[in-house]
Design a protein around this motif. Sequence first.
Motif, PDB file in Angstrom:
ATOM      1  N   VAL A  90      -3.113  -8.276  -2.269  1.00  0.00           N
ATOM      2  CA  VAL A  90      -2.218  -9.008  -3.155  1.00  0.00           C
ATOM      3  C   VAL A  90      -2.177 -10.484  -2.773  1.00  0.00           C
ATOM      4  O   VAL A  90      -2.144 -11.366  -3.623  1.00  0.00           O
ATOM      5  N   ALA A  91      -2.181 -10.776  -1.492  1.00  0.00           N
ATOM      6  CA  ALA A  91      -2.171 -12.153  -0.987  1.00  0.00           C
ATOM      7  C   ALA A  91      -2.898 -12.179   0.340  1.00  0.00           C
ATOM      8  O   ALA A  91      -3.151 -11.137   0.939  1.00  0.00           O
ATOM      9  N   ASN A  92      -3.245 -13.384   0.792  1.00  0.00           N
ATOM     10  CA  ASN A  92      -3.940 -13.519   2.069  1.00  0.00           C
ATOM     11  C   ASN A  92      -2.934 -13.627   3.208  1.00  0.00           C
ATOM     12  O   ASN A  92      -2.633 -14.712   3.704  1.00  0.00           O
ATOM     13  N   ARG A  93      -2.402 -12.492   3.605  1.00  0.00           N
ATOM     14  CA  ARG A  93      -1.501 -12.409   4.745  1.00  0.00           C
ATOM     15  C   ARG A  93      -1.675 -11.025   5.350  1.00  0.00           C
ATOM     16  O   ARG A  93      -2.006 -10.059   4.633  1.00  0.00           O
ATOM     17  N   PRO A  94      -1.483 -10.885   6.653  1.00  0.00           N
ATOM     18  CA  PRO A  94      -1.810  -9.621   7.335  1.00  0.00           C
ATOM     19  C   PRO A  94      -1.075  -8.403   6.805  1.00  0.00           C
ATOM     20  O   PRO A  94      -1.614  -7.297   6.834  1.00  0.00           O
ATOM     21  N   ASP A  95       0.154  -8.583   6.299  1.00  0.00           N
ATOM     22  CA  ASP A  95       0.931  -7.433   5.858  1.00  0.00           C
ATOM     23  C   ASP A  95       0.835  -7.186   4.355  1.00  0.00           C
ATOM     24  O   ASP A  95       1.598  -6.401   3.795  1.00  0.00           O
ATOM     25  N   ALA A  96      -0.108  -7.848   3.675  1.00  0.00           N
ATOM     26  CA  ALA A  96      -0.210  -7.716   2.227  1.00  0.00           C
ATOM     27  C   ALA A  96      -0.718  -6.333   1.826  1.00  0.00           C
ATOM     28  O   ALA A  96      -1.627  -5.779   2.460  1.00  0.00           O
ATOM     29  N   ALA A  97      -0.142  -5.778   0.788  1.00  0.00           N
ATOM     30  CA  ALA A  97      -0.657  -4.537   0.216  1.00  0.00           C
ATOM     31  C   ALA A  97      -2.045  -4.798  -0.349  1.00  0.00           C
ATOM     32  O   ALA A  97      -2.331  -5.871  -0.880  1.00  0.00           O
ATOM     33  N   THR A  98      -2.911  -3.801  -0.247  1.00  0.00           N
ATOM     34  CA  THR A  98      -4.290  -3.946  -0.701  1.00  0.00           C
ATOM     35  C   THR A  98      -4.584  -2.946  -1.804  1.00  0.00           C
ATOM     36  O   THR A  98      -4.321  -1.747  -1.665  1.00  0.00           O
ATOM     37  N   GLY A  99      -5.109  -3.451  -2.902  1.00  0.00           N
ATOM     38  CA  GLY A  99      -5.484  -2.598  -4.006  1.00  0.00           C
ATOM     39  C   GLY A  99      -6.963  -2.255  -3.958  1.00  0.00           C
ATOM     40  O   GLY A  99      -7.726  -2.819  -3.176  1.00  0.00           O
ATOM     41  N   LEU A 110     -10.898  -5.327 -19.573  1.00  0.00           N
ATOM     42  CA  LEU A 110     -10.051  -4.334 -18.934  1.00  0.00           C
ATOM     43  C   LEU A 110     -10.184  -4.374 -17.418  1.00  0.00           C
ATOM     44  O   LEU A 110     -11.289  -4.485 -16.878  1.00  0.00           O
ATOM     45  N   GLU A 111      -9.043  -4.299 -16.733  1.00  0.00           N
ATOM     46  CA  GLU A 111      -9.014  -4.156 -15.277  1.00  0.00           C
ATOM     47  C   GLU A 111      -8.149  -2.944 -14.939  1.00  0.00           C
ATOM     48  O   GLU A 111      -7.096  -2.744 -15.539  1.00  0.00           O
ATOM     49  N   VAL A 112      -8.602  -2.162 -13.979  1.00  0.00           N
ATOM     50  CA  VAL A 112      -7.814  -1.049 -13.459  1.00  0.00           C
ATOM     51  C   VAL A 112      -7.846  -1.134 -11.938  1.00  0.00           C
ATOM     52  O   VAL A 112      -8.934  -1.164 -11.337  1.00  0.00           O
ATOM     53  N   ILE A 113      -6.681  -1.209 -11.324  1.00  0.00           N
ATOM     54  CA  ILE A 113      -6.569  -1.361  -9.874  1.00  0.00           C
ATOM     55  C   ILE A 113      -5.621  -0.295  -9.344  1.00  0.00           C
ATOM     56  O   ILE A 113      -4.538  -0.078  -9.900  1.00  0.00           O
ATOM     57  N   GLU A 114      -6.039   0.372  -8.288  1.00  0.00           N
ATOM     58  CA  GLU A 114      -5.230   1.414  -7.651  1.00  0.00           C
ATOM     59  C   GLU A 114      -4.565   0.848  -6.397  1.00  0.00           C
ATOM     60  O   GLU A 114      -5.195   0.104  -5.639  1.00  0.00           O
ATOM     61  N   TYR A 115      -3.307   1.207  -6.194  1.00  0.00           N
ATOM     62  CA  TYR A 115      -2.583   0.807  -4.994  1.00  0.00           C
ATOM     63  C   TYR A 115      -1.964   2.033  -4.339  1.00  0.00           C
ATOM     64  O   TYR A 115      -1.435   2.903  -5.031  1.00  0.00           O
ATOM     65  N   VAL A 116      -2.039   2.089  -3.026  1.00  0.00           N
ATOM     66  CA  VAL A 116      -1.237   3.012  -2.228  1.00  0.00           C
ATOM     67  C   VAL A 116      -0.520   2.130  -1.213  1.00  0.00           C
ATOM     68  O   VAL A 116      -1.134   1.600  -0.292  1.00  0.00           O
ATOM     69  N   VAL A 117       0.784   1.961  -1.408  1.00  0.00           N
ATOM     70  CA  VAL A 117       1.546   0.957  -0.658  1.00  0.00           C
ATOM     71  C   VAL A 117       2.616   1.639   0.177  1.00  0.00           C
ATOM     72  O   VAL A 117       3.437   2.408  -0.347  1.00  0.00           O
ATOM     73  N   ALA A 118       2.606   1.361   1.450  1.00  0.00           N
ATOM     74  CA  ALA A 118       3.615   1.913   2.356  1.00  0.00           C
ATOM     75  C   ALA A 118       4.816   0.971   2.430  1.00  0.00           C
ATOM     76  O   ALA A 118       4.673  -0.247   2.225  1.00  0.00           O
ATOM     77  N   PRO A 119       6.011   1.501   2.716  1.00  0.00           N
ATOM     78  CA  PRO A 119       7.173   0.634   2.915  1.00  0.00           C
ATOM     79  C   PRO A 119       6.865  -0.405   4.001  1.00  0.00           C
ATOM     80  O   PRO A 119       6.264  -0.089   5.021  1.00  0.00           O
ATOM     81  N   GLY A 120       7.237  -1.644   3.752  1.00  0.00           N
ATOM     82  CA  GLY A 120       6.981  -2.709   4.709  1.00  0.00           C
ATOM     83  C   GLY A 120       5.746  -3.520   4.392  1.00  0.00           C
ATOM     84  O   GLY A 120       5.607  -4.650   4.885  1.00  0.00           O
ATOM     85  N   GLU A 121       4.823  -2.981   3.578  1.00  0.00           N
ATOM     86  CA  GLU A 121       3.670  -3.775   3.159  1.00  0.00           C
ATOM     87  C   GLU A 121       4.113  -4.773   2.094  1.00  0.00           C
ATOM     88  O   GLU A 121       4.922  -4.467   1.225  1.00  0.00           O
ATOM     89  N   TYR A 122       3.548  -5.979   2.160  1.00  0.00           N
ATOM     90  CA  TYR A 122       3.962  -7.057   1.262  1.00  0.00           C
ATOM     91  C   TYR A 122       3.395  -6.827  -0.136  1.00  0.00           C
ATOM     92  O   TYR A 122       2.184  -6.700  -0.313  1.00  0.00           O
ATOM     93  N   LEU A 123       4.298  -6.788  -1.129  1.00  0.00           N
ATOM     94  CA  LEU A 123       3.899  -6.512  -2.507  1.00  0.00           C
ATOM     95  C   LEU A 123       4.611  -7.419  -3.504  1.00  0.00           C
ATOM     96  O   LEU A 123       4.322  -7.383  -4.689  1.00  0.00           O
ATOM     97  N   VAL A 135       1.750  -0.063 -15.829  1.00  0.00           N
ATOM     98  CA  VAL A 135       1.807   0.457 -14.463  1.00  0.00           C
ATOM     99  C   VAL A 135       2.196   1.927 -14.537  1.00  0.00           C
ATOM    100  O   VAL A 135       3.221   2.275 -15.130  1.00  0.00           O
ATOM    101  N   TYR A 136       1.370   2.788 -13.936  1.00  0.00           N
ATOM    102  CA  TYR A 136       1.605   4.228 -13.921  1.00  0.00           C
ATOM    103  C   TYR A 136       1.775   4.673 -12.476  1.00  0.00           C
ATOM    104  O   TYR A 136       0.918   4.392 -11.627  1.00  0.00           O
ATOM    105  N   VAL A 137       2.885   5.336 -12.180  1.00  0.00           N
ATOM    106  CA  VAL A 137       3.156   5.800 -10.823  1.00  0.00           C
ATOM    107  C   VAL A 137       2.630   7.224 -10.673  1.00  0.00           C
ATOM    108  O   VAL A 137       3.028   8.129 -11.415  1.00  0.00           O
ATOM    109  N   VAL A 138       1.733   7.414  -9.724  1.00  0.00           N
ATOM    110  CA  VAL A 138       1.190   8.731  -9.433  1.00  0.00           C
ATOM    111  C   VAL A 138       2.124   9.502  -8.517  1.00  0.00           C
ATOM    112  O   VAL A 138       2.419  10.679  -8.726  1.00  0.00           O
ATOM    113  N   VAL A 178       4.128   4.546  -2.120  1.00  0.00           N
ATOM    114  CA  VAL A 178       3.997   4.689  -3.559  1.00  0.00           C
ATOM    115  C   VAL A 178       2.522   4.559  -3.931  1.00  0.00           C
ATOM    116  O   VAL A 178       1.806   3.711  -3.415  1.00  0.00           O
ATOM    117  N   HIS A 179       2.080   5.454  -4.779  1.00  0.00           N
ATOM    118  CA  HIS A 179       0.700   5.472  -5.277  1.00  0.00           C
ATOM    119  C   HIS A 179       0.766   5.137  -6.761  1.00  0.00           C
ATOM    120  O   HIS A 179       1.444   5.824  -7.529  1.00  0.00           O
TER     121      HIS A 179
END
Length: 208
Positions: A90-99, A110-123, A135-138, A178-179
Motif C-alpha cells: 500500500v505504501a513504502n513503509r515496513p509495516d504496510a499491508a501488501t496486496g 480492470l484491476e483485481v488485487i487480493e489482500y490478507v491484512v493482519a491487525p497492526g499492518e498499515y492500511l 471491495v469483497y470481504v472473503v 481480513v481477507h
Amino acid sequence: MEDEAVLHARVGATIRALREKSGLSMRELARRAGVSQPFLSQIERGASAPSMITTYRLAEALGEQPGALLPAPGEPVTVVRAGEGRAIPVANRPDAATGRALVMQPGTPLEVIEYVVAPGEYLEEWFALPGELAVYVVDGELEVEVEGRAPVVLGPRDLVSHSAALRHRWRVHGDAPVHLLLAIAHPPEGPARRPAARTAQLSDRERR
C-alpha cells in the motif's frame, strides 16, 4: 513465476521506456508524480519496486493506465496460481499491508488485487482515483470509510461498491486478519485523461 529481482527490473525498464516515449526527463516525471528523482531512478534501475500509490501517480503522469507500467503478459489468457501475482504494498513503509495483483495488465481497464491484512499492518492510506471500485470481504472484518459518510463494517461475503473518485480508506476491524478482494474499473480513456481527483498521500520514503 519470475524471480522478484527480475520482475522489478522489467517493471523499471517498462517505466523508463514509457517515460522516454513521452519525451519526459527523469526529473520532470518525478516532479509530476510527486516523488523524488533518486527514488524514481531506483525504480527504473529495478533497485526498488513502486508501491500502489506510486504506481498510480506514475501512470497518471505518463498518461497511462496503471497496468501499462507492468510488463506485458506473454499469453492472451493468463492464469494466476495461488502464491503468484506481483506483490504490491500500500505504501513504502515496513509495516504496510501488501496486496497481490491478480489482474493488472496493459490494455485492460480492470484491476483485481487480493489482500490478507493482519491487525497492526498499515492500511489506512486515503485513496481517490477515476473509475469505479468494489471491495469483497472473503474472511474477517473490514471497516470502510468514505469521506463525508459514516464508516461501515463489512463481514465475510459482504461487498461495498462506490465511485473510486470518492476519497476512501480501510481499517482492519477486530483482532483477526481480513481477507479481501479489490476490483477497480478505470474509465476507458485511462485515469490520466480525466481530471484527477486522487489525493493519496506519499510515505516519507517516497518523498525523499
